[in-house]
Design a protein around this motif. Structure first.
Motif, PDB file in Angstrom:
ATOM      1  N   GLY A 160      85.672  56.209 116.823  1.00 52.47           N
ATOM      2  CA  GLY A 160      85.693  57.278 117.709  1.00 52.47           C
ATOM      3  C   GLY A 160      86.760  57.606 118.699  1.00 52.47           C
ATOM      4  N   LYS A 161      88.108  57.105 118.269  1.00 49.02           N
ATOM      5  CA  LYS A 161      89.071  57.077 119.268  1.00 49.02           C
ATOM      6  C   LYS A 161      89.563  58.483 119.394  1.00 49.02           C
ATOM      7  N   THR A 162      89.901  59.027 118.277  1.00 44.89           N
ATOM      8  CA  THR A 162      90.223  60.470 118.289  1.00 44.89           C
ATOM      9  C   THR A 162      89.492  61.406 118.724  1.00 44.89           C
ATOM     10  N   THR A 163      88.153  61.443 118.828  1.00 40.64           N
ATOM     11  CA  THR A 163      87.181  62.207 119.149  1.00 40.64           C
ATOM     12  C   THR A 163      86.875  61.988 120.721  1.00 40.64           C
ATOM     13  N   LEU A 164      87.337  60.864 121.130  1.00 44.47           N
ATOM     14  CA  LEU A 164      87.047  60.824 122.632  1.00 44.47           C
ATOM     15  C   LEU A 164      88.270  61.567 123.233  1.00 44.47           C
ATOM     16  N   THR A 165      89.633  61.353 122.648  1.00 43.70           N
ATOM     17  CA  THR A 165      90.822  62.118 123.331  1.00 43.70           C
ATOM     18  C   THR A 165      90.666  63.608 123.126  1.00 43.70           C
ATOM     19  N   ALA A 166      89.854  64.008 122.003  1.00 50.87           N
ATOM     20  CA  ALA A 166      89.745  65.558 121.816  1.00 50.87           C
ATOM     21  C   ALA A 166      88.728  66.126 122.923  1.00 50.87           C
ATOM     22  N   LEU A 167      87.811  65.332 123.526  1.00 49.21           N
ATOM     23  CA  LEU A 167      87.017  65.862 124.440  1.00 49.21           C
ATOM     24  C   LEU A 167      87.658  66.357 125.851  1.00 49.21           C
ATOM     25  N   VAL A 168      88.757  65.636 126.310  1.00 46.46           N
ATOM     26  CA  VAL A 168      89.480  65.638 127.450  1.00 46.46           C
ATOM     27  C   VAL A 168      89.976  67.189 127.875  1.00 46.46           C
ATOM     28  N   PRO A 169      90.640  67.794 126.784  1.00 47.09           N
ATOM     29  CA  PRO A 169      91.199  68.957 126.921  1.00 47.09           C
ATOM     30  C   PRO A 169      90.237  69.936 126.365  1.00 47.09           C
ATOM     31  N   ARG A 170      88.857  69.616 126.070  1.00 45.70           N
ATOM     32  CA  ARG A 170      87.682  70.475 125.690  1.00 45.70           C
ATOM     33  C   ARG A 170      88.020  71.155 124.319  1.00 45.70           C
ATOM     34  N   VAL A 205      98.622  67.012 125.696  1.00 47.50           N
ATOM     35  CA  VAL A 205      98.389  66.417 124.370  1.00 47.50           C
ATOM     36  C   VAL A 205      99.367  66.111 123.244  1.00 47.50           C
ATOM     37  N   ALA A 206      99.211  65.008 122.591  1.00 47.67           N
ATOM     38  CA  ALA A 206     100.282  64.933 121.507  1.00 47.67           C
ATOM     39  C   ALA A 206      99.191  64.118 120.243  1.00 47.67           C
ATOM     40  N   PHE A 207      99.260  64.793 119.001  1.00 50.37           N
ATOM     41  CA  PHE A 207      98.360  64.245 118.329  1.00 50.37           C
ATOM     42  C   PHE A 207      98.779  63.565 117.216  1.00 50.37           C
TER      43      PHE A 207
END
Length: 590
Positions: A385-395, A425-427
């Motif tokens: 769930g790492k990528t998912t967690l980072t995606a939650l920060v900028p909503r 962010v940088a993906f």
């Protein structure tokens, strides 16, 4: 009609010109009904009286009426061309703007080809409907009513003969509309599917060629194209059927009227001129009647296109909790609570909207504190769930439960525009646009913009010195998806885009995965200076990236199971030691 009436907000600004065009078209169409009356006068007058001068005068009147009719129809086209092109442009602009504001969950569900077909094919069909069928269903209806009045006025018995087919034609048209609407919707959906396959094949051409899958892709395309062909043939059969009925039934009625009228002329009960005028009027009404079939077909396709357009437009946009200083709903803006600074995850739980109800959440009660100015590395196995967690920060996604705080304020209570000024962010998968290198990087500068010094600094941090050797430097166009560049070059430009605006919060999802070890070391050295001035969350898969962080959080099965320095976790966590040993080296996660 319910679907087509939804176009009114777009048509209302141009209603004056469209209405004028309809009136002009009615006048032009009704002029054609005057010509039979002139013919009646010619036959019963100059022809019967053997007066050549009268015949020439009548011919000139018919010619003048024909020219006036053509000029009026040309005026109608001029009146509607520009405003209806503007309606199409406005709808396309609204659709594009709306797509930008829809949540990521929507774009995860919808194939891009379906969206492209709505923005192109469907809007073109709507414009064609507004330009032609919408007007001519009205114009032809008025023409038929006026023409029937003229027929009854000339001879009511023959007029009734021509009115006999009206009821069966109405029934046939109703049945046709019902069946055609289903086939039209199926065809337009299949166009969207076909567009998706073409787009995926073009964007993934390297994969197709690299694995020699051109035959299988061609077969998949051929199957969809054949299915669309079958549906289009079904539409053609329905249209041919309605056209045949609408053509044959009135022709039979005209034939019967011709026989009856000829008998009446022979008996002296009807003048030859009246019969000529009657038949000329009946023939003038053929086009308004026969056109009903394809006008209904175009209208039904337009109605389907409107439904497809508003399927997207009716999707709820990302809602900002705060607008003009007020908070939407009942959720208050949280008051800063100590410690107020930095980035905090409090009981964060997340489940994808399309996940089965019995599926476990991707994130389950994540608690994590990143202090102001601290860099936190996020480590975990694939699927943790790492990528998912980072995606939650900028909503990019909304938390299912819990909250995320930036400097003590819940991100859900912030307008997205403000939130994305604070968070950059940088993906892992860098996306570049068909623009110049500089334009791609400066997209991360925020509303205040950035100049040449900031661009140079960002490129230097990302070790993107290769830009100087491009044909036009940072003005070089990178092409669609940036595929003219290598993976490492694209990733460095994405990193430069993330840091160019000097964000207060930085979220990096394994930003160095495509770099060689030497370039990675140079980027890390430059990135350390940037990280000193920001609060950062960095997804890491390699020890070298972890070393950028002050502390490390281990994410396992959607939970944070350990937090500490790199050395502490190597000593105290067997899972972390295994991941860092190389046996658990992972790629990106959802």
């Amino acid at each position: 009609m319910r679907a087509l009436l939804r176009l009114w907000p777009y048509v209302r600004p141009v209603r004056a010109r469209v209405g004028t065009a309809a009136v002009v078209a009615v006048v032009a169409s009704c002029l054609s009904l005057v010509i039979p009356l002139v013919l009646k006068w010619i036959v019963d007058g100059p022809v019967a009286g053997r007066e050549p001068a009268g015949v020439w005068f009548g011919a000139l009147v018919v010619l003048a009426l024909g020219i006036a009719e053509a000029a009026l129809f040309g005026l109608r086209r001029w009146l509607v061309a520009r405003p209806l092109a503007g309606v199409e442009a406005a709808m396309r602009a609204d659709l594009y703007r709306h797509l930008q504001r829809l949540p990521i969950a929507f774009h995860d569900r919808w194939p891009s080809g379906q969206l492209l077909s709505r923005a192109t094919t469907d809007l073109s069909l709507i414009r064609m409907f507004l330009a032609f069928p919408m007007t001519f269903l009205f114009v032809n209806g008025v023409t038929v009513v006026v023409g029937c009045g003229v027929l009854l006025a000339q001879d009511w018995t023959l007029g009734l003969v021509l009115l006999v087919p009206v009821v069966p034609l109405i029934v046939v048209c109703s049945v046709f509309e019902t069946h055609y609407s289903l086939v039209a919707r199926r065809a337009q959906d299949q166009v969207g599917d076909l567009t998706t396959v073409v787009e995926e094949s073009v964007l993934g051409i390297r994969i197709v060629k690299g694995f020699g899958r051109h035959r299988s892709q061609a077969e998949a395309f051929g199957a969809l194209a054949e299915r669309l062909r079958g549906t289009e043939l079904g539409k053609a059969r329905l249209l041919a059927g309605i056209w045949a009925v609408i053509t044959v039934v009135p022709e039979l009625a005209i034939g019967v009227a011709l026989v009856l009228g000829t008998v009446q002329v022979a008996d002296g009960a009807l003048s030859a001129g009246t019969l000529v005028a009657f038949l000329s009027t009946a023939l003038a009404l053929r086009w308004p009647v026969e056109s009903i079939g394809f006008l209904l077909a175009m209208s039904q396709e337009a109605a389907t296109s409107v439904e497809r357009f508003f399927e997207v437009m009716d999707e709820a946009e990302e809602d900002d909790a705060e607008r003009d200083g007020d908070v939407d709903g009942d959720r208050p803006v949280p008051v800063a609570s100590p410690p107020s600074g930095g980035l905090r995850f409090e009981g964060v739980t997340f489940r994808y909207p399309d996940a089965p109800q019995d599926a476990p959440p991707v994130l389950d009660g994540v608690d994590l504190v990143i202090r102001p100015g601290e860099t936190m590395a996020l480590v975990g196995a694939t699927g943790s769930g790492k990528t998912t967690l980072t995606a939650l920060v900028p909503r990019l996604h909304e938390v299912t439960a819990g909250r995320i705080l930036l400097d003590g304020v819940d991100v859900a209570a912030m307008p997205r525009e403000r939130l994305r000024e604070l968070v950059s962010v940088a993906f892992e998968e860098p996306t570049l646009f068909s623009a110049s290198v500089g334009e791609n990087v400066l997209m991360g500068a925020g509303p205040g913009g950035a100049g040449e010094p900031e661009l140079r600094r960002a490129l230097e941090v990302a070790q993107a010195g290769f830009v100087r050797h491009l044909p036009q430097g940072d003005a070089t166009q990178v092409g669609e998806q940036g595929l003219s560049l290598s993976g490492g070059q694209r990733q460095r430009l994405a990193l430069a885009r993330a840091v160019v605006g000097r964000p207060r919060f930085l979220v990096l999802d394994d930003p160095l995965s495509a770099l060689d070890v030497h370039t990675e070391a140079l980027v890390e050295a430059a990135l350390r200076h940037v990280l000193r001035d920001t609060t950062a969350l960095v997804v890491a898969h390699r020890p070298s990236t972890v070393m950028l962080a002050d502390r490390v959080a281990l994410l396992s099965a959607g939970r944070v199971t350990a937090v500490g320095t790199h050395q502490e976790l190597l000593r105290d966590s067997a899972e972390y030691a295994w991941l860092m040993s190389g046996a658990g080296t992972t790629g990106g996660t959802r």
